[in-house]
Design an enzyme around this catalytic site. Structure first.
Site, short mmCIF file in Angstrom:
data_model
loop_
_atom_site.label_atom_id
_atom_site.label_comp_id
_atom_site.label_asym_id
_atom_site.label_seq_id
_atom_site.Cartn_x
_atom_site.Cartn_y
_atom_site.Cartn_z
N TYR A 140 0.84 -1.21 0.00
CA TYR A 140 0.00 0.00 0.00
C TYR A 140 0.88 1.26 0.00
O TYR A 140 0.61 2.24 -0.69
CB TYR A 140 -0.93 -0.02 1.22
CG TYR A 140 -1.52 1.33 1.55
CD1 TYR A 140 -2.47 1.92 0.73
CD2 TYR A 140 -1.09 2.04 2.69
CE1 TYR A 140 -2.99 3.19 1.02
CE2 TYR A 140 -1.61 3.30 2.99
CZ TYR A 140 -2.55 3.86 2.14
OH TYR A 140 -3.05 5.11 2.43
N TYR A 159 -8.72 16.42 3.07
CA TYR A 159 -9.59 15.83 2.06
C TYR A 159 -10.97 16.38 2.38
O TYR A 159 -11.49 16.14 3.48
CB TYR A 159 -9.60 14.31 2.17
CG TYR A 159 -8.42 13.61 1.51
CD1 TYR A 159 -8.08 13.89 0.19
CD2 TYR A 159 -7.67 12.66 2.20
CE1 TYR A 159 -7.01 13.24 -0.43
CE2 TYR A 159 -6.61 12.01 1.58
CZ TYR A 159 -6.29 12.31 0.28
OH TYR A 159 -5.24 11.67 -0.33
N GLN A 212 -3.42 18.48 6.32
CA GLN A 212 -3.88 18.17 4.96
C GLN A 212 -5.36 17.87 4.99
O GLN A 212 -5.85 17.11 5.83
CB GLN A 212 -3.11 16.96 4.42
CG GLN A 212 -3.55 16.49 3.04
CD GLN A 212 -4.63 15.42 3.10
OE1 GLN A 212 -4.72 14.68 4.08
NE2 GLN A 212 -5.46 15.33 2.07
N ARG A 218 -5.80 0.59 -7.47
CA ARG A 218 -4.57 -0.10 -7.04
C ARG A 218 -4.90 -1.58 -6.90
O ARG A 218 -5.38 -2.03 -5.86
CB ARG A 218 -4.07 0.50 -5.72
CG ARG A 218 -3.73 1.97 -5.87
CD ARG A 218 -3.18 2.55 -4.59
NE ARG A 218 -3.08 3.99 -4.69
CZ ARG A 218 -3.23 4.84 -3.67
NH1 ARG A 218 -3.48 4.37 -2.47
NH2 ARG A 218 -3.12 6.12 -3.85
N SER A 252 -2.23 14.08 7.86
CA SER A 252 -3.28 13.73 6.91
C SER A 252 -4.66 13.73 7.58
O SER A 252 -4.78 13.32 8.75
CB SER A 252 -3.00 12.33 6.34
OG SER A 252 -4.10 11.88 5.58
N LYS A 298 -2.55 21.09 -3.20
CA LYS A 298 -1.60 20.00 -3.50
C LYS A 298 -2.10 19.17 -4.67
O LYS A 298 -3.27 18.75 -4.68
CB LYS A 298 -1.45 19.12 -2.26
CG LYS A 298 -0.57 17.89 -2.43
CD LYS A 298 -0.32 17.24 -1.08
CE LYS A 298 0.57 16.02 -1.16
NZ LYS A 298 -0.14 14.82 -1.62
N HIS A 306 1.40 12.79 -6.72
CA HIS A 306 0.90 11.97 -5.61
C HIS A 306 1.77 10.70 -5.45
O HIS A 306 1.27 9.63 -5.15
CB HIS A 306 -0.57 11.60 -5.84
CG HIS A 306 -1.35 11.44 -4.57
ND1 HIS A 306 -2.22 12.38 -4.08
CD2 HIS A 306 -1.42 10.42 -3.66
CE1 HIS A 306 -2.77 11.97 -2.96
NE2 HIS A 306 -2.29 10.78 -2.67
C1 LIG Z 1 1.13 5.62 2.17
C2 LIG Z 1 0.84 6.96 1.58
C3 LIG Z 1 -0.31 7.63 1.96
C4 LIG Z 1 -0.58 8.89 1.44
N1 LIG Z 1 -1.68 9.58 1.89
C5 LIG Z 1 -1.89 10.84 1.47
C6 LIG Z 1 -2.93 11.61 2.04
O1 LIG Z 1 -3.63 11.18 2.95
N2 LIG Z 1 -3.14 12.86 1.54
C7 LIG Z 1 -2.36 13.38 0.53
O2 LIG Z 1 -2.57 14.51 0.11
N3 LIG Z 1 -1.34 12.66 0.01
C8 LIG Z 1 -1.08 11.42 0.45
N4 LIG Z 1 -0.02 10.72 -0.05
C9 LIG Z 1 0.85 11.33 -1.06
C10 LIG Z 1 2.00 12.08 -0.38
O3 LIG Z 1 1.54 13.18 0.34
C11 LIG Z 1 3.03 12.58 -1.40
O4 LIG Z 1 2.40 13.37 -2.37
C12 LIG Z 1 3.79 11.43 -2.09
O5 LIG Z 1 3.96 10.34 -1.23
C13 LIG Z 1 5.13 11.93 -2.55
O6 LIG Z 1 5.84 10.92 -3.19
P1 LIG Z 1 6.99 10.04 -2.48
O7 LIG Z 1 6.29 9.07 -1.61
O8 LIG Z 1 7.67 9.40 -3.64
O9 LIG Z 1 7.87 10.99 -1.70
C14 LIG Z 1 0.28 9.46 0.47
C15 LIG Z 1 1.43 8.78 0.09
C16 LIG Z 1 1.72 7.55 0.63
C17 LIG Z 1 2.98 6.85 0.23
#
Ligand SMILES: Cc1cc2nc3c(=O)[nH]c(=O)nc-3n(C[C@H](O)[C@H](O)[C@H](O)COP(=O)(O)O)c2cc1C
Length: 389
Positions: free
Chosen positions: A25, A131, A129, A166, A107, A256, A280
């Site tokens: 995940y 949603y 953050q 996914r 988050s 974002k 993302h």
């Molecule tokens: C496990 C996981 C959960 C995430 N949950 C959120 C979230 O709740 N809200 C959000 O805006 N982005 C979420 N993201 C995206 C991250 O904020 C970010 O944009 C992204 O992980 C950046 O890429 P990187 O993991 O390669 O550094 C999530 C990323 C991951 C890996």
């Protein structure tokens, strides 16, 4: 004892500790994972050209971002369910970020509430953050809570109108609601350290983890089947909602998930303070361009009117420098701090952040740069393989 020297080492350590469903995940992308590969390729193809013999013996990463001093231009990105990676994982991330001198973005979908994170990390610079939920009254109430906990900066996620496809999550039986299956039960049984150190600690204290920010009446264990309509993500989110958030949120406002100059322009017109140019982490839409391909055009379009941040795909300090050289003022890290958290709890998360800063420091020395702002000067100009831009 495994030596943890780089992101891959931390990732491997996390892979051993976490059940496969949870590891995948976090780690994987979406559909055919083209976006994930593109992120890596887009950063690998950038070169940074040094200025030699500049005579600096010390680098400084201190940065002013949205009116606040940071020790380095990096921010811990919002990641849903970080509290499943370690017990009280979100608070541990906040304390790690605070010790390194950088903000952490909580988050909406964290396990631990922003109030509890604030109690556990009183000195942390917390961003929140959002949603946006279908029920705007509840959404506003959530923002009031974040504000009351000292979150000065709101990050509204604009790039997730629906749940991403996914397929590996489905195969692994990992989802929210989490429906225990033979496969997922075996997965947990094969990861007893995680069970004892994370899940069992929740079960023995507050019970099955929940999305902490759901209002009490909708707060259900992640194993329960229904998420109430009121707190579902609003699929029809639009710029009017950003206008509404601008009216009700007195602090800094960041959108974002922007990848187009026109959207950055609209964010500017609506009075947003910043955008995050983000794919993302390659987790949402598989045919997105990589941020590295978009930053320059967007930064040129909004020059001086909007702060430009970036994320996605950072695995080395040099990846951060590349985003900065292309025009970002700071960079968010998603998976990296989670790998640190899985590998070594709070200490591991802090170590990963320090490792990234250490890699940035060494690379800056090679580049002959003393300050991050110099990276944007023509002498260090980032070059993509296709040719200078
Ligand atoms: C496990 C996981 C959960 C995430 N949950 C959120 C979230 O709740 N809200 C959000 O805006 N982005 C979420 N993201 C995206 C991250 O904020 C970010 O944009 C992204 O992980 C950046 O890429 P990187 O993991 O390669 O550094 C999530 C990323 C991951 C890996």
């Amino acid at each position: 004892m495994q030596m943890l020297l780089n992101a891959d080492d931390y990732r491997s350590s996390a892979q051993k500790f976490l059940p496969r469903g949870l590891f995948d995940y976090i780690d994987r992308g979406t559909e055919d994972e083209v976006a994930l590969r593109r992120l890596r390729a887009s950063l690998d193809e950038i070169t940074l050209t040094p200025s030699v013999l500049t005579g600096h013996d010390r680098r400084s990463f201190e940065t002013t971002l949205l009116g606040r001093r940071l020790a380095a231009p990096i921010v811990v990105a919002p990641t849903a369910l970080a509290g499943l990676v370690a017990h009280d994982g979100e608070t541990k991330l906040a304390r790690a970020a605070s010790r390194v001198g950088i903000p952490v973005c909580i988050s909406t979908q964290s396990v631990t509430t922003v109030e509890a994170i604030r109690r556990g990390a009183p000195d942390a610079t917390l961003w929140f953050q959002l949603y946006v939920w279908r029920d705007r009254t509840l959404t506003k109430r959530l923002l009031d809570r974040a504000r009351a906990c000292g979150c000065e900066t709101l990050v509204v996620t604009a790039d997730t109108p629906v749940s991403p496809n996914r397929e590996y999550n489905k195969r692994n039986g990992f989802g929210i609601p989490f429906v225990p299956s033979l496969r997922s039960t075996c997965d947990i049984a094969l990861h007893p350290r995680w069970f004892v150190n994370v899940l069992a600690r929740y079960l023995l204290s507050e019970g099955m983890p929940t999305y902490g920010h759901f209002p009490d009446e909708f707060r259900t264990a992640i194993t329960r089947p229904s998420i109430a309509e009121a707190v579902r993500l609003d699929h029809r989110l639009n710029w009017d909602d950003i206008g509404w958030l601008r009216e009700i949120w007195p602090g800094k406002l960041i959108v974002k998930g922007v990848l187009a100059a026109g959207d950055a322009e609209t964010a500017t017109e609506l009075g947003c303070d910043a955008i995050v140019i983000s794919a993302h982490g390659g987790r949402n839409l598989d045919c997105l361009p990589a941020p590295a391909e978009c930053i320059r055009a967007i930064a040129d379009a909004v020059k001086g009117r909007l702060t430009v941040l970036a994320d996605s795909g950072v695995r080395r300090g040099t990846d951060v420098l590349k985003y900065l050289a292309l025009g970002a003022e700071a960079v968010l890290l998603g998976r990296l701090p989670l790998w640190g958290l899985a590998a070594g709890g709070e200490t591991g998360a802090e170590a990963v952040l320090r490792m990234v800063v250490g890699e940035m420091d060494a690379a800056m020395a090679f580049l002959g740069a003393e300050r991050v702002s110099e990276l944007r000067s023509p002498s260090f100009r980032a070059t993509r393989r296709a040719g200078p831009e």
